[in-house]
Design an enzyme around this catalytic site. Structure first.
Site, PDB file in Angstrom:
ATOM      1  N   ALA A  40       0.813  -1.225   0.000  1.00 18.79           N
ATOM      2  CA  ALA A  40       0.000   0.000   0.000  1.00 18.79           C
ATOM      3  C   ALA A  40       0.842   1.268   0.000  1.00 18.79           C
ATOM      4  CB  ALA A  40      -0.921  -0.004   1.217  1.00 18.79           C
ATOM      5  N   ASP A  43       2.014  -3.174   4.114  1.00 21.50           N
ATOM      6  CA  ASP A  43       3.302  -2.795   3.497  1.00 21.50           C
ATOM      7  C   ASP A  43       4.415  -3.168   4.469  1.00 21.50           C
ATOM      8  OD1 ASP A  43       4.006  -0.669   0.966  1.00 21.50           O
ATOM      9  OD2 ASP A  43       5.622  -0.996   2.412  1.00 21.50           O
ATOM     10  N   CYS A  54       4.160  -0.172 -11.855  1.00 25.62           N
ATOM     11  CA  CYS A  54       4.333   1.042 -12.659  1.00 25.62           C
ATOM     12  C   CYS A  54       5.570   0.852 -13.531  1.00 25.62           C
ATOM     13  CB  CYS A  54       4.402   2.293 -11.798  1.00 25.62           C
ATOM     14  SG  CYS A  54       5.578   2.202 -10.440  1.00 25.62           S
TER      15      CYS A  54
HETATM   16  C1  LIG Z   1       4.876   0.645  -5.983  1.00 29.11           C
HETATM   17  S1  LIG Z   1       5.107   0.934  -4.293  1.00 29.11           S
HETATM   18  C2  LIG Z   1       3.485   1.129  -3.698  1.00 29.11           C
HETATM   19  C3  LIG Z   1       2.824   2.430  -4.011  1.00 29.11           C
HETATM   20  C4  LIG Z   1       1.465   2.585  -3.385  1.00 29.11           C
HETATM   21  N1  LIG Z   1       0.602   1.459  -3.623  1.00 29.11           N
HETATM   22  C5  LIG Z   1       0.773   3.837  -3.846  1.00 29.11           C
HETATM   23  O1  LIG Z   1      -0.177   3.768  -4.639  1.00 29.11           O
HETATM   24  O2  LIG Z   1       1.184   4.923  -3.416  1.00 29.11           O
HETATM   25  C6  LIG Z   1       5.539  -0.656  -3.712  1.00 29.11           C
HETATM   26  C7  LIG Z   1       5.489  -0.853  -2.233  1.00 29.11           C
HETATM   27  O3  LIG Z   1       5.773  -2.207  -1.946  1.00 29.11           O
HETATM   28  C8  LIG Z   1       6.307  -2.266  -0.646  1.00 29.11           C
HETATM   29  N2  LIG Z   1       6.901  -3.611  -0.472  1.00 29.11           N
HETATM   30  C9  LIG Z   1       8.121  -4.041  -0.827  1.00 29.11           C
HETATM   31  N3  LIG Z   1       8.262  -5.347  -0.523  1.00 29.11           N
HETATM   32  C10 LIG Z   1       7.103  -5.732   0.049  1.00 29.11           C
HETATM   33  C11 LIG Z   1       6.640  -6.980   0.587  1.00 29.11           C
HETATM   34  N4  LIG Z   1       7.404  -8.061   0.575  1.00 29.11           N
HETATM   35  N5  LIG Z   1       5.394  -7.012   1.094  1.00 29.11           N
HETATM   36  C12 LIG Z   1       4.612  -5.904   1.112  1.00 29.11           C
HETATM   37  N6  LIG Z   1       5.001  -4.704   0.616  1.00 29.11           N
HETATM   38  C13 LIG Z   1       6.225  -4.628   0.087  1.00 29.11           C
HETATM   39  C14 LIG Z   1       7.260  -1.103  -0.630  1.00 29.11           C
HETATM   40  O4  LIG Z   1       7.546  -0.695   0.677  1.00 29.11           O
HETATM   41  C15 LIG Z   1       6.480  -0.055  -1.429  1.00 29.11           C
HETATM   42  O5  LIG Z   1       5.781   0.805  -0.563  1.00 29.11           O
END
Ligand SMILES: C[S@@+](CC[C@H](N)C(=O)[O-])C[C@H]1O[C@@H](n2cnc3c(N)ncnc32)[C@H](O)[C@@H]1O
Length: 523
Positions: free
Chosen positions: A332, A355, A455
């Site tokens: 998230a 997250d 993205c």
């Molecule tokens: C693309 S960003 C998310 C952006 C967010 N959904 C938004 O709309 O603003 C990806 C996210 O995945 C999280 N992340 C990385 N590894 C993860 C894991 N194993 N489980 C859950 N979240 C994870 C990161 O901390 C990051 O916030």
């Protein structure tokens, strides 16, 4: 001529009683600049360090070299965290331009030049460095800040072409890059008034270079390795895609239906003299004319809108979350998509925002308060297989997975990503994406929906991950994204769907580059 008259080096900048490290460095640099000026015959030096004679130009160079020296000394002697606190960017040479109307711009160009020294190290996100620099330089007004930031972002977006042009000319590379970038951030008249005559002559010469005759690799403004990835995926469309990724993104907002409607927001924007157009794809989206600062407007503080790219909005529609359902937004982050999904659920049911980065989830809190949503539960997890996730396996109606990725689709906003990360990061990321999809998909019950999104514009992070998942999990089936959106009367434009999966591309769809696939658990 008296030395305090002819250089106007700022000496009264004292924000605290005891001089800070930055102020001491500023003082030292000012002294070095003054010495260089004296060595150059006491000639007049202007605000950007540009002088009216060759001797004084040398003095500007000496001042800049001194600035660079300060930074590299600090770089070798201090740990990064201390440096960050000390704020070492030495924007200290405060001199006047040849023509008084060029003073402000000259100061901006100097500021951008000094900031660029830090930016081009690529060891920290550009947006963070720009924010820090602007925070430390309150002397810059709103318009100045805009010019500094735009100049930096233009260098990052067009670095290969600008570096090619910067092979000629004098002064430091940073200075030349800033001057080349500044051409698109201000008017010709303003720029001419702010820079030295020989610099203006050089700029006029390089401006006549035919960019379309340069090699594709240079024109793409991508590294060879990133361009190779794009070419492998998009063939001849790689260049138009790269060019679109190297432009600046428009400002899109999403209307929060808990608080308002798109029509009402558009009228309110008009009253605030802000022009907007309904987004072509996202039913709750408005695209603003220009990039007005919205954060302090009533429309924003009331929670009626959130800033969100049209493509990002569209992805959340794919999930089709409804009133009273149990839903998770996996990955998230700061909750951009959580807020959209929560509003679609009409603030009912339960929406988990998972997250692994607690600091990102913390940014969701004030946004939630503004939005009026009370159905969201933010949970900082240890990993995708955290016990709090496992406990919910098979219980949810829908899961949205916004997987961590290269972010290549968001280069319009984060142009430094393509220089800060190499293609080797993609292989590492696709393992993480696979692990996250494997675990998060288990959250839904039979009949439940999983949306896997990134993205990114690279198949290795997108279609390949989904296809491998489906091959290994026969109890999930792909749902065509056209079908998933048709129930909400959203039709997708040509070229956006291949094999039932969505890939938005900036050169075709005027959104960031987003991917999404919709899966249904069938057994
Ligand atoms: C693309 S960003 C998310 C952006 C967010 N959904 C938004 O709309 O603003 C990806 C996210 O995945 C999280 N992340 C990385 N590894 C993860 C894991 N194993 N489980 C859950 N979240 C994870 C990161 O901390 C990051 O916030």
């Amino acid at each position: 001529m008296n030395s305090s008259d002819d250089t106007k080096i700022s000496k009264k900048k004292s924000y605290s009683k005891k001089p800070s490290k930055k102020e001491r460095l500023a003082q030292e640099l000012a002294e070095k600049a003054a010495q260089a000026r004296v060595a150059a015959g006491g000639l007049h030096i202007r605000a950007d360090g540009v002088s009216v004679s060759a001797a004084a130009l040398a003095a500007r160079q000496a001042a800049l070299n001194a600035a660079r020296g300060e930074i590299s000394d600090a770089t070798t002697k201090k740990p990064r965290s201390t440096r960050a606190q000390a704020g070492l960017s030495p924007t200290v040479v405060r001199i006047e331009a040849s023509s008084p109307q060029g003073d402000r711009l000259a100061q901006c160009l100097w500021s951008a030049q000094v900031l660029l020294l830090d930016i081009l190290k690529f060891d920290m996100a550009a947006d963070k460095l720009v924010s820090r620099h602007l925070r430390e330089h309150r002397e810059l007004g709103a318009r100045d800040r805009h010019i500094v930031a735009e100049t930096i972002y233009t260098v990052l977006r067009q670095k290969r072409v600008l570096s090619h042009l910067a092979q000629s000319g004098g002064g430091t590379l940073e200075r030349r890059l800033v001057l080349l970038a500044a051409r698109s951030c201000t008017t010709e008249t303003a720029l001419q008034a702010a820079i030295a005559e020989d610099e203006w002559t050089w700029l006029s010469q390089v401006s006549s270079v035919d960019i379309s005759a340069l090699p594709v690799a240079v024109r793409s403004n991508m590294s060879d390795e990133w361009l190779a990835q794009l070419t492998a995926a998009y063939g001849e469309a790689a260049l138009p895609l790269a060019e679109a990724l190297n432009t600046s993104a428009p400002l899109d907002i999403r209307v929060n239906t808990i608080k308002s409607s798109r029509e009402a927001v558009q009228v309110a924007l008009q009253h605030a003299e802000l022009e907007s157009t309904p987004c072509a794809l996202a039913p709750l989206g408005l695209r603003l004319n220009g990039k007005p600062a919205l954060q302090k407007t009533d429309i924003f503080t009331s929670g009626a809108i959130e800033v969100q790219d049209e493509g990002s909005q569209l992805l959340t529609h794919l999930l089709g979350a409804k009133r009273g359902e149990m839903v998770a937004d996996f990955c998230a982050g700061a909750g951009g998509k959580t807020l959209a999904i929560g509003a679609m659920m009409r603030n009912s049911g339960r929406l988990y925002a998972f997250d692994t980065a607690a600091h990102r989830l913390a940014k969701l809190k004030p946004r939630l308060a503004r939005s009026g949503l009370s159905n969201v539960q933010a949970v900082a997890i240890d990993s995708e297989t955290d016990v709090r996730v496992k406990r919910l396996y098979g219980k949810l109606d829908r899961v949205f997975i916004d997987a961590p990725c290269s972010g290549l689709g968001t280069l319009r906003r984060n142009p430094d990503l393509k220089w800060r990360h190499g293609v080797d990061s993609v292989a590492r990321l696709s393992n993480i994406q696979t692990n996250i999809l494997n675990s998060a998909a288990k959250l839904v019950k039979i009949g439940g929906t999983v949306v896997y999104a990134t993205c990114s514009v690279l198949p290795t992070e997108n279609q390949d991950v989904v296809k491998a998942f489906l091959a290994a999990h026969p109890n999930y089936a792909l749902v065509d994204v056209n079908e998933a959106l048709a129930v909400q009367n959203i039709s997708l434009p040509e070229g956006a769907v291949t094999d039932g999966m969505l890939q938005l591309l900036p050169h075709l769809h005027h959104t960031d580059g987003f991917f999404a696939a919709c899966l249904k658990r069938i057994a």
